[in-house]
Design an enzyme around this catalytic site. Structure first.
Site, PDB file in Angstrom:
ATOM      1  N   CYS A 266     -32.246 -13.827  26.439  1.00  0.00           N
ATOM      2  CA  CYS A 266     -31.033 -13.993  25.647  1.00  0.00           C
ATOM      3  C   CYS A 266     -29.794 -13.770  26.517  1.00  0.00           C
ATOM      4  CB  CYS A 266     -31.088 -13.066  24.428  1.00  0.00           C
ATOM      5  SG  CYS A 266     -29.823 -13.343  23.193  1.00  0.00           S
ATOM      6  N   HIS A 267     -29.026 -12.712  26.293  1.00  0.00           N
ATOM      7  CA  HIS A 267     -27.868 -12.376  27.116  1.00  0.00           C
ATOM      8  C   HIS A 267     -28.258 -11.459  28.283  1.00  0.00           C
ATOM      9  CE1 HIS A 267     -25.819 -13.890  23.547  1.00  0.00           C
ATOM     10  NE2 HIS A 267     -24.699 -13.919  24.238  1.00  0.00           N
TER      11      HIS A 267
END
Length: 185
Positions: free
Chosen positions: A111-112
């Site tokens: 994800c991030h």
């Protein structure tokens, strides 16, 4: 080669991690026999984020200051927006990521979470993916970005979102079994 049942894996996180991106790898890797520890900057419990709300606490096993890459076979970096944004400004966290990369050990970010890889200058020239909102960040850091569930480049594993957790964890197991990876600095 490292048998997953003998593997030691660190999950590095702080407050604001995406709940499933920490809990699913923690649970699935432990179910497969790995020794998994949650490492936090202060060695204290942290709270996740899910659907715009704070979640229950996750107990920390170790404090960031007391760990080194030699303690583990792999490092997992959960996403969420808050967690990796805080960690990429923590010099010790970035240095730990750099050490794992330098030593050829498995680093898995979802994800991030790849923001930490970018901060550690570990995506330049590598095939990567991430949550779509940081695609430009990955490209600006020199990564070759692809919209795929899981992308692996010499033991550096990246993934897009919670929807990709099962293949993400399976790839971690596979890469840990392969052992250290020879990488250009």
């Amino acid at each position: 080669m490292t048998d997953i049942k003998k593997a030691r894996i660190a999950i590095l996180a702080t407050d604001g991690f995406e709940q499933s991106e920490l809990e699913v790898p923690l649970q699935q890797l432990r179910e497969r026999g790995a020794h998994v520890e949650v490492v936090t900057p202060e060695g204290k419990a942290i709270r996740g984020w899910k659907d715009g709300n704070w979640t229950d606490e996750i107990k920390a096993d170790r404090e960031l200051e007391e760990v080194t890459e030699s303690d583990y076979d792999a490092l997992v970096l959960p996403g969420g927006v808050i967690n990796p944004d805080k960690l990429r400004t923590n010099r010790r966290a970035v240095d730990l990521v750099k050490a794992f990369v330098r030593e050829g050990k498995v680093v898995a970010a979802i994800c991030h979470g790849p923001w930490l890889l970018a901060e550690a200058d570990a995506v330049r020239g590598r095939n990567v993916t991430s949550y779509k909102s940081i695609m430009t960040d990955m490209k600006n850091a020199g990564g070759i970005w692809a919209d795929e569930a899981v992308v692996t480049d010499q033991g550096i594993i990246t993934s897009r979102s919670p929807d990709d957790l099962d293949p993400f964890v399976s790839k971690i197991v596979e890469e840990v079994r392969e052992g250290k990876h020879q990488r250009a600095a």
